[in-house]
Design a protein around this motif. Sequence first.
Motif, PDB file in Angstrom:
ATOM      1  N   GLN A 162       0.833  -1.200   0.000  1.00  0.00           N
ATOM      2  CA  GLN A 162       0.000   0.000   0.000  1.00  0.00           C
ATOM      3  C   GLN A 162       0.870   1.253   0.000  1.00  0.00           C
ATOM      4  O   GLN A 162       0.638   2.192  -0.771  1.00  0.00           O
ATOM      5  N   ARG A 205      -9.822   2.967  -7.176  1.00  0.00           N
ATOM      6  CA  ARG A 205      -8.876   2.695  -6.093  1.00  0.00           C
ATOM      7  C   ARG A 205      -8.390   1.254  -6.177  1.00  0.00           C
ATOM      8  O   ARG A 205      -9.147   0.370  -6.558  1.00  0.00           O
ATOM      9  N   GLU A 253       1.076   4.046  -3.033  1.00  0.00           N
ATOM     10  CA  GLU A 253       0.735   5.452  -2.769  1.00  0.00           C
ATOM     11  C   GLU A 253       1.911   6.370  -3.052  1.00  0.00           C
ATOM     12  O   GLU A 253       1.721   7.537  -3.432  1.00  0.00           O
ATOM     13  N   LEU A 262      -4.353   5.741  -5.497  1.00  0.00           N
ATOM     14  CA  LEU A 262      -5.231   5.665  -4.326  1.00  0.00           C
ATOM     15  C   LEU A 262      -5.472   4.198  -3.995  1.00  0.00           C
ATOM     16  O   LEU A 262      -5.747   3.388  -4.883  1.00  0.00           O
TER      17      LEU A 262
END
Length: 235
Positions: A86, A124, A90, A95
């Motif tokens: 993650q 996302r 990012e 996202l």
Amino acid sequence: MKYKRILLKLSGEALMGERQYGIDPKRLAEYADEIKEIHDKGVEIAIVIGGGNIFRGIAGASNGMDRVQGDYMGMLATVINGMALQGALEDKGMLTRLQTALKIEAIAEPYIKRRAVRHLEKGRIVIFGAGTGNPYFTTDTAAVLRGVEVHADVILKGTRVDGIYDSDPEKNDNAIKFENITFDEVLKKGLNVMDTTAFTLSQENELPIVVFDMNTKGNLLKICEGQNIGTTVKI
């Protein structure tokens, strides 16, 4: 693009890179670049990562640890990997949402199918951690289960080999690679693609699986564009 929504399955061991254990930031960044390429093309991406680079429950059980306890430790390892990925995604401007089958509300959303689908629709990237939330089930099974639940078009299993062979290509130089194979042929030949539970779930829901080398730059994009990379397992 050939696929609108994919479920990408990565092994925990793949995140080690050249290390003996843990997470290699360089390998994470490389994977993030590969994922960004298809994200920028509009592909909706869900991801499941294993935890074998940190802890593997079945290995703990073989050394005398309680299997259930070991499996829960393995689930937490997948959450650590999910957080690492993650962060890498990012850093590249994407996202993301991390959803876990175990409630760890300080760091991740609980897994809710409708919310996961909504995140995907909004562009996302959704990372699913903690497997299925149950012991005795592998992250392969979690990947297929989540893929079925969010209506993915395909399971893309990124490995260190470039497809499915009739024998181990790392041990047999004469191993023959399959470009396309059916679920029934895999079972008849006794080939090791995924564990039986995951494989059967994929077959029953007619969800194709593509096994490919994630460490070759550009492979992920080529598959999503429809090129014949790796091995495709279908009905």
